[in-house]
Design a protein around this motif. Structure first.
Motif, PDB file in Angstrom:
ATOM      1  N   ARG A 244       0.843  -1.185   0.000  1.00  0.00           N
ATOM      2  CA  ARG A 244       0.000   0.000   0.000  1.00  0.00           C
ATOM      3  C   ARG A 244       0.882   1.241   0.000  1.00  0.00           C
ATOM      4  NH1 ARG A 244      -2.112   3.149   4.147  1.00  0.00           N
ATOM      5  NH2 ARG A 244      -1.053   1.804   5.645  1.00  0.00           N
ATOM      6  N   LEU A 266      -2.943   4.386  -2.544  1.00  0.00           N
ATOM      7  CA  LEU A 266      -3.002   3.295  -3.504  1.00  0.00           C
ATOM      8  C   LEU A 266      -3.015   1.975  -2.747  1.00  0.00           C
ATOM      9  CD1 LEU A 266      -0.464   4.376  -6.299  1.00  0.00           C
ATOM     10  CD2 LEU A 266      -2.960   4.628  -6.272  1.00  0.00           C
ATOM     11  N   ALA A 269       0.953  -0.665  -5.016  1.00  0.00           N
ATOM     12  CA  ALA A 269       1.817   0.105  -5.912  1.00  0.00           C
ATOM     13  C   ALA A 269       3.050  -0.713  -6.263  1.00  0.00           C
ATOM     14  CB  ALA A 269       2.226   1.423  -5.265  1.00  0.00           C
ATOM     15  N   SER A 299       0.672   2.336 -10.133  1.00  0.00           N
ATOM     16  CA  SER A 299      -0.354   1.568  -9.428  1.00  0.00           C
ATOM     17  C   SER A 299      -0.464   0.161 -10.016  1.00  0.00           C
ATOM     18  CB  SER A 299      -1.702   2.282  -9.545  1.00  0.00           C
ATOM     19  OG  SER A 299      -2.741   1.474  -9.001  1.00  0.00           O
ATOM     20  N   SER A 301      -3.214  -1.596  -8.997  1.00  0.00           N
ATOM     21  CA  SER A 301      -4.643  -1.846  -8.833  1.00  0.00           C
ATOM     22  C   SER A 301      -5.382  -1.533 -10.135  1.00  0.00           C
ATOM     23  CB  SER A 301      -5.207  -0.990  -7.696  1.00  0.00           C
ATOM     24  OG  SER A 301      -6.611  -1.105  -7.640  1.00  0.00           O
ATOM     25  N   GLN A 304      -7.419   1.769  -9.730  1.00  0.00           N
ATOM     26  CA  GLN A 304      -6.757   3.011  -9.357  1.00  0.00           C
ATOM     27  C   GLN A 304      -5.679   3.367 -10.372  1.00  0.00           C
ATOM     28  OE1 GLN A 304      -5.680   1.780  -5.219  1.00  0.00           O
ATOM     29  NE2 GLN A 304      -6.776   3.650  -4.609  1.00  0.00           N
ATOM     30  N   ASP A 306      -2.269   5.610 -11.813  1.00  0.00           N
ATOM     31  CA  ASP A 306      -0.973   6.049 -11.286  1.00  0.00           C
ATOM     32  C   ASP A 306      -1.113   7.432 -10.654  1.00  0.00           C
ATOM     33  OD1 ASP A 306      -0.070   3.732 -12.428  1.00  0.00           O
ATOM     34  OD2 ASP A 306       0.981   4.715 -14.098  1.00  0.00           O
ATOM     35  N   ASN A 359      -6.099  12.187  -9.008  1.00  0.00           N
ATOM     36  CA  ASN A 359      -7.260  11.289  -9.040  1.00  0.00           C
ATOM     37  C   ASN A 359      -8.396  11.795  -8.146  1.00  0.00           C
ATOM     38  OD1 ASN A 359      -5.704   9.665 -10.721  1.00  0.00           O
ATOM     39  ND2 ASN A 359      -5.051   8.304  -9.059  1.00  0.00           N
TER      40      ASN A 359
END
Length: 423
Positions: A244, A266, A269, A299, A301, A304, A306, A359
């Motif tokens: 994380r 995030l 990552a 990222s 995920s 999610q 970058d 974001n």
């Protein structure tokens, strides 16, 4: 004829007698000399044995620093207490440094770092310096990542700027080397166990494998009489390996809570690429310092994106006697102590900005500071600073900045004072 033969015979006997006596004397002197040399060697060994402890002490050097701080702050600086005025007096730093020179090329440094409540950590590293332009370090060392991060505690004006705290790291276990080149170039590189950006801050990923950080820094400096120009840049790669990721850093006031800068989080990552640039100039008693930093976080995920984060600071300093300068250390590409520390004032101002918004999450903090430092002598100096901060971004609509009555604590003020004693 007979008389002549008798003369030569007598001469030969006399020569043989002189030669025999001289050889006896020479042999005796040789024996005496050998005995004297042997006695001197024994005395030298005894003297060396007695002096061995003193020799070690003569190659030891100690230095220390004690700093006491007082902080008063309100508004966003104390948003977790509804913006009311907060205050504290505390020991900011206690540093004890020991340097031991092992030879002309090898030495090691031990450093005890303590704060108000507890001893934070003991760091140490060995150094190999084959010449005055090259150095290798191994141990728990400060990364050569930024101009401001190279300042040691006694050289700092207040706290380090936000972008440096967020993007550059301090002491890490690792190895680092640097080399000076003419005219004025310097390059450094290192590899470290990274404990800053992984979520657990333990330097390992979820599989207990090391998280490593790599960095390199290139600088150029030019000095002409009382004029200095310094340019530099650095690149750092940080392994995150699925951990994380989040950054949260204070805004120039050490004890103020909450941290004004909070990045998006995030869930997973991969790595972070960090770029820093630095521009520094000094003309007489006037000095300008600035750095810009940019971080891109990849990222892992699927939900999610970058992250792209950035920040900078601009600082202007002036010694009121019009003569004092900040000494420049070319070997480490940094400023050291002032050229005069007896009854001299320094005034300064700084704008520090850190934008952790991306974001549609996070906060952006802008902090303006003015202050002064009085150098009583090389051992004692006093600092006083005033800070004005503004926080923006989607994060200010969340607690603790968003208050129960619907108001938003988006600005704050603070006064900080510091007493420093060096020994």
């Amino acid at each position: 004829m007979k008389t002549l033969l008798e003369f030569f015979t007598l001469f030969k006997l006399l020569f043989l007698l002189v030669f025999f006596v001289s050889n006896i004397t020479s042999a005796q002197e040789t024996l005496d000399l050998e005995k004297r040399v042997e006695m001197l060697e024994k005395k030298l060994e005894e003297h060396t044995d007695k002096k061995n402890g003193l020799h070690i002490l003569n190659n030891l050097r100690f230095a220390g620093l004690v700093q006491m701080d007082a902080n008063i702050y309100d508004g966003a600086f104390n948003a977790s207490a509804e913006g009311r005025t907060g205050s504290d007096v505390f020991v900011r730093r206690v540093h004890i440094r020991m340097f031991h020179k092992l030879s002309n090329y090898w030495d090691y440094v031990l450093l005890l770092l303590a704060g108000d409540d507890t001893t934070r950590f003991l760091v140490g590293f060995g150094r190999y310096q084959p010449d005055n332009k090259t150095e290798f370090r191994l141990g728990k060392i400060k990364e050569d990542r930024s101009f401001s991060v190279q300042y040691i505690g006694e050289e700092l004006t207040g706290e380090r700027p936000m972008v440096v705290n967020a993007f550059a790291t301090a002491f890490q276990w690792g190895a680092q080397a640097h080399r000076l080149f003419d005219p004025g170039f310097r390059i450094s590189a290192g590899v470290f166990k990274d404990r800053k950006f992984g979520s657990e801050r333990d330097g390992q990923d979820e599989n207990n494998a090391l998280l490593l950080g790599y960095n390199t820094r290139l600088t150029w400096s030019h000095i002409n009489d009382d004029m200095l120009l310094h340019l530099g840049g650095s690149y750092g790669l940080r392994e995150i390996s699925g951990d994380r990721f989040i950054i949260s850093t204070p805004a120039d006031v050490f004890v103020a809570r909450p941290n004004l800068d909070i990045s998006p989080e995030l869930e997973s990552a991969d790595k972070a690429d960090i770029y820093m640039t630095e521009v520094v100039a000094q003309k007489g008693a006037l000095r300008f310092e600035s750095e810009y930093g940019f971080m891109n976080v990849d990222s892992l995920s699927a939900t999610q994106e970058d992250l792209s984060l950035s920040g900078y600071y601009l600082g202007l300093h002036y010694f009121l006697d019009g003569k004092t300068q900040q000494s420049y250390n070319r070997k480490y590409a940094k400023f050291g102590r002032p050229t005069n520390e007896n009854n001299v004032w320094e005034v300064y101002t700084r704008l520090s900005v850190l934008d952790l918004v991306d974001n549609n999450e996070g906060t952006k903090a802008e902090v303006a500071m003015i202050g002064a430092t009085y150098f009583l002598n090389p051992h004692i100096h006093f600092q006083l600073q005033f800070y004005d901060a503004e926080v923006s971004g989607p994060g200010v609509n969340l607690a603790p900045f968003a208050q129960p009555d619907g108001s938003i604590l988006s600005d704050g003020r603070a006064i900080t004072a510091r007493f420093s004693y060096r020994f």
